[in-house]
Design a protein around this motif. Sequence first.
Motif, short mmCIF file in Angstrom:
data_model
loop_
_atom_site.label_atom_id
_atom_site.label_comp_id
_atom_site.label_asym_id
_atom_site.label_seq_id
_atom_site.Cartn_x
_atom_site.Cartn_y
_atom_site.Cartn_z
N GLN A 262 28.19 -57.80 81.84
CA GLN A 262 27.32 -57.19 82.85
C GLN A 262 28.11 -56.22 83.73
O GLN A 262 29.30 -56.39 83.95
N ASN B 216 22.20 -53.41 82.71
CA ASN B 216 22.35 -54.87 82.59
C ASN B 216 21.19 -55.49 81.84
O ASN B 216 21.37 -56.41 81.05
N ALA C 260 21.48 -57.48 78.34
CA ALA C 260 20.94 -58.84 78.19
C ALA C 260 19.99 -58.94 76.99
O ALA C 260 20.00 -59.94 76.27
#
Length: 75
Positions: free
Chosen positions: A9, A67, A71
């Motif tokens: 991240q 991010n 993910a």
Amino acid sequence: MSQPIPANQKSTGVAYLLWLFLGVLGVHQFYLGKTGRGLLYLFTFGGLLIGVLIDLFTLPAQVRQVNTELAVGTR
């Protein structure tokens, strides 16, 4: 206290530090994995400073987008 950030991240704080010190070179865009935009900033002095000024306000949203893509696995 803030929670630790997973290894893949990106951090908004790091992105802003890179923007502050090396923004006209596009280093914050390279950090976010946006190589094309980073090269554009590198060769145009941060989009003639207009791009750097826009990033002042849009950087948190850019980090959230990256991010989210990390993910989900699309980046």
